[in-house]
Motif scaffolding. Structure first.
Motif, short mmCIF file in Angstrom:
data_model
loop_
_atom_site.label_atom_id
_atom_site.label_comp_id
_atom_site.label_asym_id
_atom_site.label_seq_id
_atom_site.Cartn_x
_atom_site.Cartn_y
_atom_site.Cartn_z
N LEU A 193 0.84 -1.20 0.00
CA LEU A 193 0.00 0.00 0.00
C LEU A 193 0.87 1.26 0.00
O LEU A 193 0.64 2.20 -0.75
CB LEU A 193 -0.89 -0.02 1.24
CG LEU A 193 -1.92 1.09 1.38
CD1 LEU A 193 -3.11 0.80 0.50
CD2 LEU A 193 -2.37 1.22 2.82
N GLU B 311 -3.29 -0.94 6.19
CA GLU B 311 -4.58 -0.41 5.72
C GLU B 311 -5.25 0.47 6.76
O GLU B 311 -6.16 1.23 6.45
CB GLU B 311 -5.53 -1.55 5.34
CG GLU B 311 -5.19 -2.25 4.04
CD GLU B 311 -3.98 -3.16 4.15
OE1 GLU B 311 -3.63 -3.56 5.29
OE2 GLU B 311 -3.36 -3.46 3.12
N GLN B 314 -6.07 4.16 6.20
CA GLN B 314 -7.23 4.64 5.44
C GLN B 314 -8.42 4.97 6.34
O GLN B 314 -9.30 5.71 5.94
CB GLN B 314 -7.64 3.58 4.41
CG GLN B 314 -6.58 3.41 3.34
CD GLN B 314 -6.78 2.16 2.52
OE1 GLN B 314 -7.49 1.25 2.91
NE2 GLN B 314 -6.13 2.11 1.36
#
Lengths: 521, 403
Positions: A193, B311, B314
């Motif tokens: 990511l 993640e 986010q």
């Protein structure tokens, strides 16, 4: 992430520098690829604030188009049309067709191009934005109930649509996103990511001295597009507004000043992304290309040729969605190409082969004896043919079993079958590529690596001639609960706002996090 | 105060927050909670009503969370146009594909925002919750005067012991038929396709609303099956401002979310595992200087375990701090969820590399399997590198002169 990636990432984390995932470069790089970086106005689907593009690695020599109020049609198309004119010029030399004789068919000729254009973007998101968004928003203009735009804008829509579609082909090099390319070739000590940020990815490749995380966090602040940094947009907002007010009051001086400010801000921000993308290309160029890169680029040029031939008859048109048959054929081609790519890269590159080796799919050993004159009757055959036997002392573990088909990593054509598999040794009966093996002059004591990959060597299976069940309409679609909108595409769906509407937009101050819609307490 | 003895979870939560200003749960914190329900730190912060953003800032790791004024304005304008500016006619037209509602002036709309009282006060929210309950009862009873559209209903819901008020964009109801959940988003649907990431987060958010609505109907004594197992997403079509509606199935997502939430321990049980006297209000008298405050707070926060994955950035305002912590500890989780799972039991990337290069040390017998896999992989890499000596750790490339 595979275990191979994990080990390499751990090495990278310790060293504070990215580790090479491949020994060679697996993409083609043209001499002068067109680098395109862009900012889109947030909240809009395809309304560019600015696009910077060029082939020179100096941002000072790059071209820049800016829309100070992308929600206004004139402002937006002022920028898009200028980009389109240059884009069509960039593509034009690659559209020149020449006739070449068709192999093995004397007297027949085929129209081909000598080259294909190459576009490079900083990240996957910009590639998707340029192709699937901007390209899609332009390609139906001039048709039906849509606004008139210059022909070069329509051409740009068509070309970008071709690039967007071709970008799905595994191993293609016409439309590259540098975050994708760099992460195929390097392993960093951060997550996939975070690797989507070109600034931090390049920092890992250049090496991170000192306190790494604060430096990476600083780099993460800079947006390489297509979504600008929200704080940057907040600072820009008054000038966009000033431009609109100038438009409403017909005050050219005010518009000019606002435009200049927006242009300066966009130029400063995009220059950094532009330079970084060129830097990424330079990093890739310093790696020598793998053997099968040329073959894949030839295919890119060949497929571009089909687009060039269509373009010879006018602006090529693209369907909104492929019909089921075409979609099925395309999927089949993409998956067989992906398989072929995996095989080619494994044979080209020892470090990619290492992935298969780590999974026990390789046989590595030293030749202890070589019987090149051994003959036997192959299954289904009648005559005795030469089947050389190679005996290896294994120098690395394998999980392959007797009877499995392997190929020699040194020469794909050499194919063999495993026999007498023991923990320390085994025998390989060479059933194909005997001549190629002879030419390679392997001797006792040499190290040989065989890999348990058996690529399909023949022609691709036929494309389906009827719609496969996966692509047929569902029962509910047949029954009329069709989710496709019959009125779609009746207009060009432009996000235009009248000057009065633009002026009516309330000034949005800083919104506190608690005021986000959705949930409250 | 010991949480274990009194079992006074609420008191414990109050102690954790201390004199810090309370925070309202918002869409972002609910997403953070439901995307990563195994994270104790997030649960405790939400249950105690601590403002995660301010906490992260005090720790020296704020999450940049500016929103583009253009994006906010575009989103507000789209919703406003569908509702107030067109007298709900545009919304009714967009929904017509799935729900056949009467046009204005026959359309009955209940706007739960218009309840009166001072906005954003607890009393105002209570009144909206009560009003929503009334309207839902009216609908479930099949009252012919029941509203066709309920605008911004408020559902009070217990999310693993954290009470949140949820505010879906709208409910659509055709008298005598099914109740539909409606969500309005400003991202475009181009040729029938939306951005998969955004669509997934809309589905996740809607699944929480769906659970809350079912729970509310059950609480009011009605059959929750009145609510259709889907959400109708209304968003701009292609590049313009015309709305288009698409039905997004929710059954799988909603049920898997329910399963996940059922599997995580209840918040009071989580609180019982925390150190006695835990508080994030480490300096109520404001006596500490910046560095001392940061250290005291860091110790308090680190005593509550987090389940960091990249993640998190986010969704969660604490993510920058947790990332910093993961880097400090060289935690394999910083590379991603799969790495964390593959290296279960290996506490740092340095350990992983040591296992790969020299195998398990004495006392690490339980890591024999992962060490063997890492060792085989490392050996394969070294064999490959021996064949291409230049491809090892990157030789520094000439640095660019560009910024």
């Amino acid at each position: 992430m595979t275990l191979l990636d994990v080990v390499m990432a751990a090495e990278a984390a310790r060293a504070g520098a990215a580790v090479r995932r491949t020994a060679y470069r697996h993409v083609h790089l043209s001499d002068r690829p067109l680098v395109v970086v862009a900012y889109n106005l947030s909240g809009e689907a395809a309304a560019p604030l600015g696009i910077m593009y060029g082939t020179d690695n100096d941002p000072g020599k790059a071209s820049l188009v800016v829309a100070a109020e992308p929600r206004n049609r004139d402002s937006r198309f002022g920028a898009i049309n200028a980009f389109a004119t240059d884009f069509v010029e960039f593509v034009r030399p690659h559209l020149i067709l020449r006739a070449v004789p068709v192999p093995r068919k004397p007297g027949t000729f085929r129209q081909v191009t000598s080259s294909a254009p190459q576009i490079v973007t900083p990240n996957r998101a910009t590639r998707a934005y340029l192709g699937a968004r901007l390209g899609r928003s332009l390609r139906y203009l001039g048709l039906g109930d849509t606004h008139e735009v210059p022909e070069s804008t329509q051409w740009t829509g068509a070309h970008l649509s071709w690039f967007a579609e071709h970008a799905n082909l595994p191993g293609q090099s016409t439309f590259l996103a540098m975050t994708e390319t760099l992460s195929q070739h390097f392993v960093t000590g951060q997550s996939a990511l975070e690797d989507e940020n070109l600034a931090t990815l390049l920092a890992w490749i250049d090496g991170l001295p000192g306190d790494r995380l604060p430096e990476l966090e600083r780099l993460e602040q800079h947006a390489y597009g297509p979504v600008p940094n929200p704080d940057w947009e907040r600072r820009l907002e008054p000038f966009v507004r000033a431009y609109t007010e100038g438009l409403r009051e017909d005050d050219p001086e005010r518009m000019r000043l606002a435009f200049e400010h927006v242009e300066r801000e966009v130029r400063d921000a995009l220059s950094v992304a532009y330079a970084a993308t060129h830097r990424a290309i330079a990093v890739m160029r310093s790696i020598s290309p793998a053997a099968s890169v040329a073959k894949r680029w030839d295919n890119d040029v060949y497929e571009w040729g089909a687009h060039a031939r269509r373009s010879a008859n006018g602006i090529p048109r693209f369907a909104r969605r492929h019909d089921p048959l075409r979609a099925a054929a395309m999927l089949q081609r993409w998956s067989s190409t992906a398989e072929e790519l995996e095989t080619d890269q494994a044979f080209d590159d020892p470090l990619i082969l290492a992935g298969l080796d780590a999974a026990g799919r390789c046989v590595t050993g030293d030749v202890t004896s070589l019987d090149v004159d051994h003959k036997e009757i192959k299954p289904g055959g009648k005559n005795r043919t030469t089947v050389p036997l190679i005996k290896l002392t294994l120098t690395a573990p394998t999980q392959l079993l007797a009877g499995e088909v392997v190929r020699w990593a040194g020469e794909q054509r050499v194919k063999g079958e495993l026999r007498d598999v023991h923990p320390e040794s085994l025998t390989i009966a060479i059933t194909g590529g005997v001549k190629a093996l002879g030419e390679a002059s392997v001797g006792v004591g040499d190290e040989m690596v065989f890999v348990g990959l058996d690529p399909w060597g023949g022609q691709n299976p036929w494309a389906p001639d009827e719609v496969p069940w996966t692509h047929r309409p569902t029962t509910s679609e047949l029954a009329g609960d069709d989710s496709t909108d019959p009125t779609a595409g009746a207009s060009d769906d432009s996000p235009d706002m009248t000057v009065a509407e633009l002026a009516a937009i309330p000034i949005v101050g800083a919104v506190s996090p608690a005021d986000e819609p959705g949930v409250i307490l | 105060m010991s949480l274990r003895e009194g079992g006074d979870a609420v008191g414990g939560l109050d102690a954790i927050r201390g004199t810090l200003p309370g925070a309202r749960a918002n869409a972002r914190s609910v997403a953070a909670l439901t995307e990563n329900p195994g994270c104790t730190r997030r649960r405790v912060i939400d249950a105690a009503g601590v403002a995660a953003h301010e906490l992260a800032e005090k720790l020296g790791h704020p999450t940049p969370r500016g929103q583009s004024p253009f994006a906010i304005e575009g989103g507000n304008r789209f919703e406003d146009r569908l509702k107030r500016r067109s007298g709900y006619e545009l919304l009714v037209d967009a929904l017509a594909r799935y729900v056949d509602l009467p046009k204005p002036p026959d359309l009955i709309v209940e706007d739960v925002n218009d309840i009166g009282g001072r906005r954003y006060t607890p009393e105002w929210m209570d009144a909206r919750v009560a009003r929503t309950d009334d309207v839902l009862s009216q609908i479930a009873r099949g009252d012919e005067h029941a509203p066709h559209i309920v605008d911004h209903p408020v559902l009070r819901f217990d999310l693993t012991g954290v009470t949140v008020n949820l505010e879906p964009d709208a409910l659509a109801f055709r008298v005598g038929e099914k109740l539909e959940l409606v969500e309005i988003k400003a991202y475009p649907i181009i040729d029938g396709q939306a951005d998969p990431g955004k669509l997934a987060s809309t589905a996740g958010q809607s699944a929480v609303y769906h659970m809350a609505l079912r729970a509310t109907l059950e609480r009011l004594g009605f059959d929750p099956e009145l609510l259709v197992w889907s959400v109708i997403l209304v968003a701009p079509r292609n590049f313009g401002r015309q709305p288009v509606a698409h039905r997004i199935p929710l059954k799988k997502k909603s049920m898997s979310l329910a399963r996940v939430l059922k599997a995580v321990p209840r918040t009071p049980d989580v609180l019982a595992t925390l150190p006695d006297g835990l508080t994030f209000d480490v300096d109520p008298a404001a006596k500490l200087d910046g560095v001392a405050l940061r250290w005291a707070l860091r110790n308090a926060v680190e005593s509550v375990p987090a389940l960091y994955v990249p993640e998190c950035v986010q969704n969660c305002d604490m993510a920058k701090f947790c990332r910093w912590e993961a880097w400090e500890h060289d935690d394999p989780a910083r590379l991603g969820r799969t790495v964390r799972d593959n290296l279960a039991g290996v506490h740092s990337l340095a350990d992983a590399l040591r296992l790969a290069t020299s195998g398990p040390a004495a006392g690490e017998e339980e890591l024999a399997d992962v060490a063997e896999a890492l060792g085989d992989t490392y050996a394969a890499i070294q064999r490959a590198r021996a064949r291409v000596p230049t491809a090892g750790v990157t030789p520094p490339l000439p640095r660019a002169s560009t910024p």
